[in-house]
Write an enzyme that holds these catalytic residues in place. Structure first.
Site, short mmCIF file in Angstrom:
data_model
loop_
_atom_site.label_atom_id
_atom_site.label_comp_id
_atom_site.label_asym_id
_atom_site.label_seq_id
_atom_site.Cartn_x
_atom_site.Cartn_y
_atom_site.Cartn_z
N GLU A 94 0.88 -1.17 0.00
CA GLU A 94 0.00 0.00 0.00
C GLU A 94 0.91 1.21 0.00
O GLU A 94 1.48 1.58 1.02
CB GLU A 94 -0.91 -0.03 1.24
CG GLU A 94 -2.11 0.89 1.13
CD GLU A 94 -1.75 2.35 1.39
OE1 GLU A 94 -1.68 3.12 0.39
OE2 GLU A 94 -1.55 2.71 2.54
N CYS B 88 -1.56 9.12 2.83
CA CYS B 88 -1.47 8.58 1.47
C CYS B 88 -2.73 8.91 0.69
O CYS B 88 -2.70 8.93 -0.55
CB CYS B 88 -1.22 7.08 1.51
SG CYS B 88 -2.40 6.16 2.50
#
Length: 508
Positions: free
Chosen positions: A261, A295
């Protein structure tokens, strides 16, 4: 803060290696955790040496042999108690997250709540690790599939969510029957030590084998140990694309599994049919929440040319009302960046943007004076750009928001997709056709696509992750649990004959 450190057994100097209740020598280097809030040193940690690491992996391997035999609902009961322990420690742990990392206190509390939520999710999951049954083409045969634990799960987490992302992985891995070795960011080691103490106490009370919950604190080298170790079948890594490529290559070279990720370059499309008041909230929080260090932070706004000027004016006014300061003061909207290296990267990004032709409608800069002594507080900035700028194609982990215009929805979607990353995306529109087109196969190419909410703030019920340079992994909800298990297909013959598949004859 001293009382909180004492509550979590954090001393002036701490070991950076643990198999649960046992803390190893921590024979590596000493690193100091300093708060970006005020620049003060909080505590020091002796990082794990290679010998410490090998001892942890050996203990984890032993623990797995016993832990995998616990019925999954019993493992879930232990995780339920971990959730209760987190509830009891939510305020203290949330404050520690806020102080060590620099995110707002509300976000610190929210991160611990996310841990509690994933515990609840994992408890239910512990009774639903189901496979499928299939009809066999051979008479008197039954086919089905089942799922077994993999073994040791390595978890590499980033500083921006110092505890939540670990919990996404660990709670699911534990109910699936795996054991975990956690390598947190060296920038936020103390929150990891706190979590290790919390879980170790619960595990000890339930007779969980030593070595099911493990911690190694170190720098990049420690992450490489996990990635290259054939004893660790799965490595879940959260962080930059650069880091993920390194981990993915090392794990892939030994034919292991990696769950990645990585970076995001997230955009919100503002339609001419958007609710601009609602859109403003989503855009501003997405851009400045956690000082732009998520993110899923909003990096780009793609605004219809008919509402561009009006929405830009609202944005500039909203940025003028932002309160920047101590994140433990709940009146403030924006806290500091993680450290001075991040501040330097922020300043360099502003200069690169200007050099490529970007025009700043809200100027950035470093804040100085009382309350800003750490040197980590910066001004959220807004620039008008072209999507093709190299700096716009790059993920800048700071509160810099890029604006651009579009005319048709097809053009907007092309701009949204026209970056190497593919994590989160959103469209603000009251037009059903636009919403459905954005969510179609011809729409967003991201792992997350939202309508009338921002790019930031995912719930644990949905699988979290993205495509392209975001890595393709999925954590947290939905069927993400399958990443932590191995699939096995079983065929049972309950007759006195042995027919072969595909009608093949083999008579003796």
């Amino acid at each position: 803060m001293q009382n909180i450190l004492k509550q979590f057994n954090i001393n002036a100097v701490n070991s950076g290696a643990s198999t649960g209740t046992q803390w190893l020598s921590g024979g590596g280097n000493q690193i100091v955790s300093s708060s970006p809030v005020d620049g003060k040193d909080i505590a020091a940690v002796r990082t794990a040496s290679r010998a410490d690491y090998n001892a942890v992996v050996s203990k984890a391997g032993e623990a797995f042999l016993a832990w995998r035999q616990w019925p999954a609902p019993h493992r879930g009961e232990v995780v339920r108690q971990v959730g209760d322990a987190l509830r009891a420690n939510k305020e203290a742990l949330g404050k520690l997250v806020s102080y060590e990392m620099g995110k707002s206190l509300q976000e610190g509390y929210g991160e611990v709540q996310e841990m509690i939520d994933i515990c609840d999710f994992a408890v239910g999951l512990s009774r639903q690790l189901h496979g499928l049954t299939m009809h066999s083409e051979r008479p008197g045969h039954r086919m089905y599939e089942q799922w077994h634990p993999l073994g040791i799960t390595g978890i590499i987490s980033a500083f921006n969510f110092p505890v939540a992302v670990w919990s996404w992985n660990a709670m699911l891995a534990w109910v699936c029957g795996n054991v975990c070795i956690w390598k947190p960011s060296e920038k936020t080691p103390l929150t990891a030590i706190a979590c290790q103490h919390i879980t170790a106490k619960v595990f000890e009370a339930n007779g969980v084998p030593e070595g099911v919950s493990n911690l190694i604190i170190g720098e990049r080298e420690a992450g490489a140990w996990l990635a290259e170790d054939t004893r660790i079948p799965l490595v879940s890594a959260t962080g930059s694309t650069r880091m993920g490529k390194s981990v993915g290559a090392a794990v892939g070279a030994r034919l292991g599994r990696s769950l990645l990720e990585l970076g995001g370059n997230n955009a919100i499309i503002i339609s001419r049919e958007a609710d601009l008041d609602m859109s403003l909230i989503g855009c501003v929080f997405g851009a400045v929440g956690t000082a732009g260090q998520r993110c899923t932070s909003t990096r780009r706004l793609i605004i219809h040319d008919s509402v561009y000027d009006a929405f830009k004016e609202r944005l500039v006014k909203a940025y003028g009302q932002l309160r920047i300061g101590d994140p433990l003061d709940e009146q403030n909207h924006v806290g500091p960046l993680i450290d001075k290296h991040a501040v330097q990267a922020y300043l360099e990004s502003i200069e690169k943007c200007k050099a490529e032709g970007g025009t700043f409608v809200v100027e950035g800069g470093v804040l100085e004076g009382k309350g800003y002594e750490s040197g980590c507080y910066v001004k959220p900035a807004i620039a008008e750009v072209e999507n093709s700028y190299s700096i716009v194609q790059h993920e800048t982990f700071a509160p810099i928001l890029y604006l651009m215009k579009y005319n048709t929805l097809e053009e907007a979607i092309a701009l949204q997709n026209g970056v190497p990353q593919g994590l989160s995306s959103a469209i603000m529109t009251l037009n059903l056709r636009e919403a459905e087109q954005f969510l179609s196969a011809n729409g967003s190419d991201c792992g997350i696509a939202n309508v009338n909410i921002g790019t930031s703030g995912a719930e644990i019920g949905g699988a979290f992750g993205g495509e392209k340079e975001t890595g393709g992994g999925r954590e947290s909800g939905s069927d993400a649990w399958k990443a932590y298990m191995r699939r096995q297909t079983n065929t049972i013959n309950y007759t006195t004959k042995l027919p072969l598949a595909q009608g093949i004859k083999f008579d003796l």
